[in-house]
Design a protein around this motif. Structure first.
Motif, PDB file in Angstrom:
ATOM      1  N   ASN A 171      20.012  57.401  11.377  1.00 31.18           N
ATOM      2  CA  ASN A 171      19.498  57.141  10.247  1.00 31.18           C
ATOM      3  C   ASN A 171      20.161  56.401   8.719  1.00 31.18           C
ATOM      4  O   ASN A 171      18.910  55.719   8.360  1.00 31.18           O
ATOM      5  N   LEU A 172      20.628  56.719   8.917  1.00 30.37           N
ATOM      6  CA  LEU A 172      21.237  56.644   7.146  1.00 30.37           C
ATOM      7  C   LEU A 172      22.004  54.884   7.285  1.00 30.37           C
ATOM      8  O   LEU A 172      21.696  53.949   5.844  1.00 30.37           O
ATOM      9  N   THR A 173      21.878  54.073   8.633  1.00 32.94           N
ATOM     10  CA  THR A 173      22.844  52.461   7.918  1.00 32.94           C
ATOM     11  C   THR A 173      20.948  51.783   8.635  1.00 32.94           C
ATOM     12  O   THR A 173      21.373  50.440   8.324  1.00 32.94           O
ATOM     13  N   LEU A 174      20.089  52.046   9.708  1.00 32.02           N
ATOM     14  CA  LEU A 174      19.851  51.193  10.087  1.00 32.02           C
ATOM     15  C   LEU A 174      18.260  50.279  10.102  1.00 32.02           C
ATOM     16  O   LEU A 174      18.012  51.342   9.231  1.00 32.02           O
ATOM     17  N   LEU A 216      23.609  51.356   1.637  1.00 35.05           N
ATOM     18  CA  LEU A 216      23.282  52.029   2.944  1.00 35.05           C
ATOM     19  C   LEU A 216      21.861  52.584   2.390  1.00 35.05           C
ATOM     20  O   LEU A 216      22.131  52.703   1.737  1.00 35.05           O
ATOM     21  N   PRO A 217      20.909  51.998   3.738  1.00 37.66           N
ATOM     22  CA  PRO A 217      19.655  52.327   3.261  1.00 37.66           C
ATOM     23  C   PRO A 217      19.618  53.622   2.737  1.00 37.66           C
ATOM     24  O   PRO A 217      18.349  54.291   2.368  1.00 37.66           O
ATOM     25  N   GLY A 218      20.195  54.770   4.159  1.00 38.74           N
ATOM     26  CA  GLY A 218      19.209  55.772   3.116  1.00 38.74           C
ATOM     27  C   GLY A 218      20.005  56.879   2.480  1.00 38.74           C
ATOM     28  O   GLY A 218      20.883  57.753   2.465  1.00 38.74           O
ATOM     29  N   ALA A 227      31.135  62.521   5.262  1.00 34.69           N
ATOM     30  CA  ALA A 227      31.881  61.585   5.284  1.00 34.69           C
ATOM     31  C   ALA A 227      30.817  60.220   5.780  1.00 34.69           C
ATOM     32  O   ALA A 227      31.702  58.540   5.048  1.00 34.69           O
ATOM     33  N   LEU A 228      29.939  60.224   6.482  1.00 39.68           N
ATOM     34  CA  LEU A 228      29.241  59.401   6.398  1.00 39.68           C
ATOM     35  C   LEU A 228      28.897  58.549   5.264  1.00 39.68           C
ATOM     36  O   LEU A 228      28.972  56.764   4.993  1.00 39.68           O
ATOM     37  N   ARG A 229      27.902  59.367   4.347  1.00 37.80           N
ATOM     38  CA  ARG A 229      27.668  58.582   3.019  1.00 37.80           C
ATOM     39  C   ARG A 229      28.642  57.990   2.353  1.00 37.80           C
ATOM     40  O   ARG A 229      28.134  57.482   1.662  1.00 37.80           O
ATOM     41  N   GLU A 230      30.359  58.972   2.253  1.00 40.43           N
ATOM     42  CA  GLU A 230      31.347  57.732   1.456  1.00 40.43           C
ATOM     43  C   GLU A 230      31.655  56.364   2.301  1.00 40.43           C
ATOM     44  O   GLU A 230      32.125  56.370   1.582  1.00 40.43           O
ATOM     45  N   THR A 231      31.463  56.371   3.299  1.00 38.75           N
ATOM     46  CA  THR A 231      31.915  54.866   4.407  1.00 38.75           C
ATOM     47  C   THR A 231      31.067  53.971   3.364  1.00 38.75           C
ATOM     48  O   THR A 231      31.026  53.023   4.357  1.00 38.75           O
ATOM     49  N   GLY A 232      30.283  54.104   3.187  1.00 38.61           N
ATOM     50  CA  GLY A 232      28.604  52.652   2.954  1.00 38.61           C
ATOM     51  C   GLY A 232      29.797  51.131   2.339  1.00 38.61           C
ATOM     52  O   GLY A 232      30.879  51.421   1.272  1.00 38.61           O
ATOM     53  N   PRO A 233      29.802  49.982   3.172  1.00 35.59           N
ATOM     54  CA  PRO A 233      31.359  49.003   2.748  1.00 35.59           C
ATOM     55  C   PRO A 233      30.310  48.510   1.236  1.00 35.59           C
ATOM     56  O   PRO A 233      30.297  46.996   1.925  1.00 35.59           O
TER      57      PRO A 233
END
Length: 368
Positions: free
Chosen positions: A50-53, A210-212, A232-238
């Motif tokens: 949901n966060l990345t695609l 990240l789109p989301g 943690a996922l939301r903080e890992t956007g490259p």
């Protein structure tokens, strides 16, 4: 919990491009299927999808299935599912049922039995539109339960407020960019930019946003939600820096104002420029060659067609004269209009649903 099937929906005809994105994002085993892409995973994979695609329109978690041949079996086996591991007792849910080639053929009766079983087992209230959506498909006597883990469609990134007529959805724009060979390493220009979707989406891809990143999702209201893992996922956007620039122009002042404010909310205002410019006055930007991509008017009303042939012809003339080295991609319902541009298209896609119509992506190689 064992891995379950995760289905990432997208417009039919664009599945291979979402498959490529999912594989690049590390979703192992992602494979295109009708209307989307599937792979197996657990709830952290659902959150990350949901966060990345960028190309997905919705993420479904197919978490349970069984065979049933009558309503009593359906109710009993629904009751046996470990609902407490998925739904919260204080969060409303609703059920949508479709049936095909099955002994259980009455969707309304099936919906009532399923809702009753879940409510009595868990105590969760039956809700309406904004409730957690459980999608049940009964086909050939196989009952498959899916959770809509997205909530609002994923093209609603959460930072685009100003839109004009016939806007291009963000996930569709991302897939068209990918289909046109864009990977974040070249400038993008849309000479009929409307609310700025193509340049903004391209800028976000180039910078790794990240789109989301700025919205909420339905999975945050599930019993399976992991707040710490999500944080943690939301903080890992490259996120990366880019020297590239992204451009939009339009003859409508309101569109330029909308695009400019949307870019600011998206955080890419420093690398996006929007100008009030007609097609005939369009100029090639300084810097490297890139991609011109646009979703021009289609002329749904018959009286529009003559003017549109002239518009497409002017567009093609300007691109061939001033944009040598750039590639062009035009999305339109009318192949005749596309070819009236005189551009040397090397590839035309199959029809793709968009706004109740079927569009095709017409692409050129680098113009010479």
């Amino acid at each position: 919990m064992k891995p379950f099937e995760i289905f990432c929906a997208c417009p039919p005809g664009l599945e291979p491009h979402l498959e490529a994105e999912a594989l690049e994002a590390g979703f192992k085993g992602a494979a295109a299927t009708a209307g989307g892409v599937t792979f197996f995973g657990l709830w952290p994979n659902v959150m990350r999808a949901n966060l990345t695609l960028r190309g997905a329109s919705r993420i479904l978690a197919r978490f349970a299935s069984f065979r049933c041949f009558n309503l009593s079996q359906l109710e009993k086996q629904t009751r046996d599912i470990e609902w407490a591991s998925v739904l919260r007792p204080d969060t409303p849910f609703r059920v949508d049922v479709t049936t095909r080639k099955s002994k259980v053929y009455h969707a309304g009766a099936a919906k009532e039995r399923i809702e009753k079983a879940i409510h009595e087992r868990l105590g969760a209230p039956i809700g309406s539109e904004d409730a957690i959506k459980i999608m049940v498909r009964i086909e050939d006597n196989l009952c498959i339960f899916s959770l809509d883990t997205s909530g609002a469609p994923l093209h609603q990134r959460g930072h685009k407020e100003a839109v004009g007529k016939a806007p291009m959805r963000e996930n569709l724009a991302a897939l068209f960019l990918r289909a046109s060979g864009y990977n974040g390493t070249e400038p993008v220009l849309d000479p009929m930019c409307g609310s700025g979707t193509f340049p903004i989406e391209a800028a976000e891809i180039a910078t790794g946003l990240l789109p989301g990143r700025t919205r909420d999702f339905a999975f945050q209201r599930l019993a399976s939600f992991m707040p710490d893992r999500w944080a943690a996922l939301r903080e890992t956007g490259p996120q990366t820096k880019t020297e590239l620039h992204f451009y939009g122009s339009d003859r409508n002042d309101g569109a330029i104002a909308n695009a400019t404010s949307n870019a600011a909310r998206s955080g890419v205002q420093d690398i996006c420029s929007f100008t009030h410019t007609s097609i005939s006055d369009l100029q090639r930007p300084d810097g490297p060659s890139g991609l011109v991509i646009l979703n021009p008017p289609y002329g749904a009303r018959i009286g529009d067609k003559k003017q549109l042939f002239a518009l497409y012809g002017s567009l093609g003339k300007v691109l061939k004269e001033r944009f040598k080295g750039w590639r062009a991609a035009i999305i339109t319902t009318d192949t005749g209009l596309a070819h009236s541009s005189g551009l040397p298209f090397s590839n035309t896609s199959a029809p793709i649903p968009h706004g109740g119509l079927k569009v095709r992506l017409h692409q050129t190689e680098a113009l010479r």
